[in-house]
Enzyme design. Structure first.
Site, PDB file in Angstrom:
ATOM      1  N   PRO A  45      -7.581  -2.382   1.852  1.00 37.71           N
ATOM      2  CA  PRO A  45      -6.604  -1.943   1.602  1.00 37.71           C
ATOM      3  C   PRO A  45      -7.189  -0.053   1.191  1.00 37.71           C
ATOM      4  O   PRO A  45      -6.586   0.659   1.225  1.00 37.71           O
ATOM      5  CB  PRO A  45      -5.979  -2.626   0.441  1.00 37.71           C
ATOM      6  N   ARG A  98       0.283   6.700  -9.167  1.00 35.88           N
ATOM      7  CA  ARG A  98       1.874   5.715  -8.360  1.00 35.88           C
ATOM      8  C   ARG A  98       2.769   6.357  -9.357  1.00 35.88           C
ATOM      9  O   ARG A  98       2.799   7.329  -9.887  1.00 35.88           O
ATOM     10  CB  ARG A  98       1.428   4.064  -8.685  1.00 35.88           C
ATOM     11  N   TYR A 116      -8.540   0.646  -6.543  1.00 35.00           N
ATOM     12  CA  TYR A 116      -8.438  -0.382  -5.506  1.00 35.00           C
ATOM     13  C   TYR A 116     -10.785  -0.876  -6.134  1.00 35.00           C
ATOM     14  O   TYR A 116     -10.881  -0.154  -5.314  1.00 35.00           O
ATOM     15  CB  TYR A 116      -8.813  -0.191  -4.050  1.00 35.00           C
ATOM     16  N   ASP A 151       0.852  -0.594  -0.078  1.00 35.76           N
ATOM     17  CA  ASP A 151       0.294   0.340   0.012  1.00 35.76           C
ATOM     18  C   ASP A 151       0.726   1.281   0.062  1.00 35.76           C
ATOM     19  O   ASP A 151       1.971   1.173  -0.421  1.00 35.76           O
ATOM     20  CB  ASP A 151      -0.455  -0.173   0.941  1.00 35.76           C
TER      21      ASP A 151
END
Lengths: 612, 612
Positions: free
Chosen positions: B329, B242, B250, B52
């Site tokens: 998550p 990212r 997700y 994560d």
């Protein structure tokens, strides 16, 4: 000719001398993937002593090459300067402390001290990663520049021939004749290259003698970790803190103290470590100063205040660093001037070698850096005279008062920090439309300012988006997107850029059709928008002004409210917007309004050329 | 028993599992020069996906081990969160943007995204420099803990026996019996160590199913580089930016979407990349979302919200990370919780192994970290329910409104950032004299604050002077030196420290007579003075409070006026001064007045012991 193997070779740039100026150039050219070699007569790197402090601007320059972090990690920062003067009881007393760096826009508001081997290693490691290493034990014995005009006018010809003796090869000494397109003499105050071309040094005839001591001190002097400028009745000295608890002491010495009266030469028996220590101790009285262990390093040197009469021969052979200018160590400028010579020259060489620019660009190296060196010498004379002069006392009203000295120290702050360097108009500096970005001074470096990325609100220091990557940056200040007239200006500029025949498309290397590819080469567009992170949509910016999503910034504070904001005000940006052209070395080249792309067109046309 | 070579060995700490928790522990213990081994059953490092985000507190912890710079260089920062809800036309619309991190004292006010291999490599490189490497393809097959009380009570005994199969040695598979003083099971959600000791997992029976997609997107979604929490009538999803232009999505999935109705098991044919992409696209409507190239990584996983019933067996075998706690998550807490478990445990193990502390210190690992995990699960349940719940609409007034969700997001900021973690009283947390430093909360980490070094006015972030170097820091706030009564208090404290039999002299390792040497070991004194850089003389501080000249700070702004200052106010320091004891992990252990050294005495006496 000796009976050794003689080889021949060709190289684009040959650098003679691997001190700070030579290494800075070699590293920069290695970054630009220029075919470069660097030689040095010494068999090994210097291991102790030497070199001065690193100024705030030099730290910015290191950062622009991606080697600033290591410099900052290894160096000792100097923040405060303390001033001492004669007190009522004969010894010195402190008359004040003040910031050592007084340049308000300095990104790194301090000087750094790092031993020369430390600085050189940063370059050596960076270059090694790029495939360039210093060829040591290599001595140049002959240099010739062709007088053939055709050769000299062809930027890709090899008009320089240098004969090198390689003293320590496995086959014994060998000789090599190197044909070079360009040669740089970065070979120090006694430059062989400079003498080979009979370049005179202009300036004072007389030399000054300096003594220097490095030690870890045992002392009760409360400013032992600050820069201390000590003006005493027993001589002046300058203390500078260094890495690993060390300090350095500079003392100006008289001929009488140092010279042998019979030979007229420096006599190291008359002035060695014990005598230097005694000079420093007298100056520091009543404070104690002893080396905690041994003296780490010491030297005596004799130096005048002079500038080379020219910096190049036909823009083919250049000199840089101490080869061009010599001065006192007081203001800690020597190494900084040298490395900034290199930084100024490197991108110009790279542009010419890539075929992106005519040789006229190279002339700006001398015009920009020689002027700076002259200013440096003028500053050095004034500062040295004040520093070495007698202190003002009740008995001697002609001396230099603390106030006068402090005043000079602060006035010269822009100069000693390197921040105030200003390049005059030339093919690379075009002084127009300054009012559109009044604080981005044409000819000066872009000051630091945090902007926030439009797409993700990540705050960035603008200087970090202007790396020394051999590209011109176009800072497009688009203004307030909510004003329709402003949107129209931005669209007009974007269309101007994309038009066939615009500088932006014209200087595209052949065979790299795509727009993205062009952008990657000579220009990088950075759009800076007057918007709020809670509201902006980066996709609203015309596509040519956001070659990648990361290229759009906004003038807003970051999410904590602690960084960024007010950049338009700080840079004096007109509400109509502006396009600021930043040279590859971080200096503002010119400024243009959004509506008149011709201004930028003309700027580049003066030196840039389409690739063959 | 297989017919292979069986060897025997001894080790102080054996770590089973080389994910984030195991590597963090191994690296910390390697820093402490503890004899440690770390094994993993996998033959190679994970190369893509997994893991994560990294929370602000975790970045601080990395920084404390000297590996923060690289983490910051390689990670992608997330500053802004965008909230989307159903709009009037069926698709989603943005209801707001807000800072992703709302903890006001965060030194790094953002989350970081970095792929797991990147994070692991930081540890692996750091450990390698310290001589520790992961032993891969190594499977534990048997673990036994002695029940002999005498062995268990001797911190230096080897009561654990672990049998390892080394699958890929040059001699073929080998078996090794390792006798260990301590064993850590950092072997993930299905922990073999946990099951070997029959440790139950407490919490919900039911599991949730998650789908995850990594891609470089082709999109017109304006928040593609922010964290986007999307609450739509077609399902909820979470987008996180990212590195390298990628994003991660997700999605919470229903049993019906994923499970094969006949087998009741996850059916990857029913839910693979095309189906996951479709789920995301529906949720993002009317915005376009396509992978620019291929899907970089994807997974489905099923997880419950549970905490292990205990974290150790007799303080000899521990579990950490996913072995102890499993959760959704959504809040990006998994890896952070795991690495902070490790950070909490490592210094305690090192202290016990060095003979500096009794084993009672080890009990605080479970009490501190299990409590945290329980809070994490409670938070996760509340947050997940809100996030997965139906949005509030005119038709469905029972749904979750944007305001409710935003409120929860901000309320939980201290929690998700890791900044708000608070350890309850124990032998390592003694809650006294809080009022003397009201904002240095006992049981919480020391917040960042810049102080200036007295001797040279160099500004330092206090957190950087509290590295994870396995020393207790004594922050001695001496107050205003110009107040005579305060000078007397400081002198009294200094004398108390130096007195024979004081904790400061008593816990000196034998044979290291000198005062300097003692200081280097368990304690580091950092004196923070309420003085001005233009005036202070660091030599005025009693010698025991300045073991080195670098250990004296002042509460003043730096030379630019932009950093530091008001630290006494910010930390709520009493004008009478205070001594703040900071644990080796950066958490405040206790506070005492200058005049009563007994308070500190008592704190250390509760767990510390003189070396044998």
């Amino acid at each position: 000719m000796p009976a050794t193997l003689t080889t021949q070779s060709e190289v684009d740039v040959l650098i003679i001398g691997a001190g700070p100026a030579g290494l800075m150039t070699a590293n920069a050219l290695a970054n630009a993937r220029v075919n470069v070699r660097i030689i040095d007569k010494r068999a090994a790197q210097v291991t102790a002593g030497q070199a001065d402090g690193i100024s705030p601007r030099t730290i910015e320059v290191f950062q622009s090459y991606g080697i600033g972090e290591r410099l900052l990690r290894e160096g000792c920062q100097v923040h405060l300067a303390a001033f001492y003067n004669p007190g009522p009881n004969g010894g010195i007393i402190r008359t004040g402390r003040a910031p050592d760096v007084t340049a308000p826009t300095a990104r790194y508001p301090f000087e750094l001290a790092l031993h020369q081997a430390g600085i050189e290693s940063i370059f050596l490691d960076s270059m090694k990663n790029l495939g360039v290493e210093v060829e040591r034990s290599t001595v140049p014995t002959k240099i010739e520049l062709s007088s053939d005009e055709a050769l000299l006018n062809d930027p890709q010809s090899y008009p320089v021939r240098v004969t090198l003796d390689h003293l320590e090869t496995t086959e014994g000494p060998t000789t090599e004749v190197v044909k070079a397109k360009y040669v740089l003499g970065a070979d120090g105050a006694h430059s062989w290259v400079r003498r080979a071309f009979d370049i005179s040094m202009d300036g004072e005839q007389s030399d000054f003698i300096w003594g220097v001591l490095d030690m870890v001190p045992d002392t009760d002097f409360p400013d032992i970790r600050n820069k201390a400028l000590i003006h005493s009745n027993n001589g002046s000295c300058l203390l500078v803190p260094r890495e690993e608890d060390r300090i350095r002491i500079y003392m100006q010495l008289s001929d009488k103290q140092v010279l042998n009266p019979e030979t007229g030469r420096v006599d190291k028996d008359r002035m060695g470590p014990p005598q230097l220590l005694e000079v420093a101790q007298k100056s520091l009285h009543p404070f104690k100063l002893e080396p905690l262990n041994e003296i780490n390093w010491w030297t005596l040197y004799i130096i005048g205040q002079r500038v080379a009469s020219k910096y190049s021969i036909n823009n083919r052979v250049f000199i840089a660093g101490d080869a061009c200018h010599t001065h006192s160590p007081k203001a800690g400028q020597g190494m900084n001037a040298s490395m900034n010579d290199a930084h100024n020259l490197a991108w110009k060489l790279a542009f010419v070698l890539r075929g992106w620019s005519g040789m006229e660009l190279l002339s700006t190296y001398e015009s920009e850096r020689r002027k700076y060196a002259q200013d440096l010498i003028a500053f050095d004379k004034q500062f040295s005279t004040m520093f070495s002069g007698k202190p003002k006392t009740e008995q001697d009203l002609d001396g230099v008062s603390h106030e006068e000295f402090m005043g000079a120290f602060q006035t010269f702050g822009g100069f000693t920090s390197g921040i105030g360097v200003h390049y005059s108009p030339s093919v690379a500096v075009k002084n127009t439309h300054q009012a559109l970005a009044s604080k981005l001074v044409i000819g000066e470096r872009v000051p630091p300012q945090v902007f926030v990325r439009a797409a993700d609100a990540w705050p960035f220091e603008l200087q970090d988006l202007l790396p020394s990557d051999f590209k011109f940056k176009l800072l497009v200040f688009t203004g307030d997107h909510n004003v329709p007239a402003q949107q129209a200006r931005v669209r007009a500029f974007a269309e101007g850029l994309e038009k066939p025949g615009s500088f932006y498309t014209r200087y595209a290397p052949p065979g790299t059709g795509g727009k993205g590819a062009v952008v990657q080469n000579r220009f990088e567009v950075i759009t800076i928008w007057d918007g709020k992170k809670e509201e902006v949509n980066y996709l609203d910016i015309p596509a040519v002004l956001r070659p990648h999503w990361t290229n759009v910034l906004i003038d807003d504070v970051d999410c904590t409210g602690k960084m960024g904001g007010n950049g338009y005000d700080y840079f004096g940006i007109s509400p109509d917007g502006a396009v600021v052209v930043v040279r590859p070395d971080g200096y503002v080249g010119t400024i243009a309004p959004l509506y008149a792309i011709d201004g930028i067109e003309g700027y580049f046309a003066a030196f840039m050329q389409a690739s063959a």
